[in-house]
Design an enzyme around this catalytic site. Sequence first.
Site, PDB file in Angstrom:
ATOM      1  N   LYS A   1     -72.057  23.059 147.125  1.00 53.14           N
ATOM      2  CA  LYS A   1     -71.359  22.485 148.276  1.00 53.14           C
ATOM      3  C   LYS A   1     -71.438  20.967 148.198  1.00 53.14           C
ATOM      4  O   LYS A   1     -72.333  20.381 147.581  1.00 53.14           O
ATOM      5  CB  LYS A   1     -71.941  22.980 149.600  1.00 53.14           C
TER       6      LYS A   1
ATOM      7  N   ASP B   1     -79.669  25.666 154.923  1.00 50.20           N
ATOM      8  CA  ASP B   1     -78.347  25.740 154.301  1.00 50.20           C
ATOM      9  C   ASP B   1     -77.944  27.154 153.903  1.00 50.20           C
ATOM     10  O   ASP B   1     -76.762  27.407 153.631  1.00 50.20           O
ATOM     11  CB  ASP B   1     -78.287  24.855 153.051  1.00 50.20           C
TER      12      ASP B   1
END
Length: 287
Positions: A12, A137
């Site tokens: 990401k 996350d």
Amino acid sequence: MRSLHDVPAPAKLNLFLHITGRRADGYHLLQSVFMLLDWHDTLHFDRRGDGQISREDLSGMALPADDLIVRAARALQQATGCRAGVHIGVEKRLPAQAGMGGGSSDAASTLIALNRLWQLNLTRRELQRIALDLGADVPFFLCGNSAWVEGIGEHITPLEQAHALPPQRFVVVKPEAGLETLSIFRDATLKRDHAHATIEDFAADHYGFGQNDLQPVAERLQPEVKKAIDWLNSLKLHARMTGSGSAVFAPLTQTIDLKDAPGAWNVRVCSNLQAHPLKDWLKDESL
């Protein structure tokens, strides 16, 4: 089902990262957009009948004995009472200490794959509850799309349909040096009072909105971060850091020559993903 091979765990990028406050327990409150990228690790899963969790490094990169992959598998066993085990082969491509979520993504893909391999049939929401204890996350990588993320990472709004991110290519630079996340968040100079933004604010300028509030601290602690940003900016690109670094990135708006990058840097051209490659492996809870 005995095995699942070639399971991707995508990286990401944080298109922006604003620190909006700090809780009494010390956790920082943030707003960010987490964008999925087509740079990924690859995992291979072979079912074991003895209940043991084993892991093999297939890429020559040393991994800790109790990394997030192993912890995710054990957490899923404990949450479900599953007696099956697994041997996991890891092809590690994503750099560590980069701010790209490599370890968290590996953990999420492990949960998704083992949910299928062990035939547990947990929903996306149920896996996200298990993932909360693995790291802030990890739940994002289970949501299926790039997302607007708030709180300490637990409030996740997938960016779909009208809010979906337009296709875009990026150049990503990972300097040789890394950064410890805790050293940045503990720094006395870190600004923690960014005004709240909205998805509509972000949608007006997807790839130029906001800033990374961690970047000034990271540049001071690790000069290679600023050097990489300055190099991308010298190519007339708009560069910023992702996460807590040390990787930096810029949207590609033109053809550029990457040969002048320092040899120790890991430089890669990537594209954003419209959805997580394993999105359809999970079912959503009925409303």
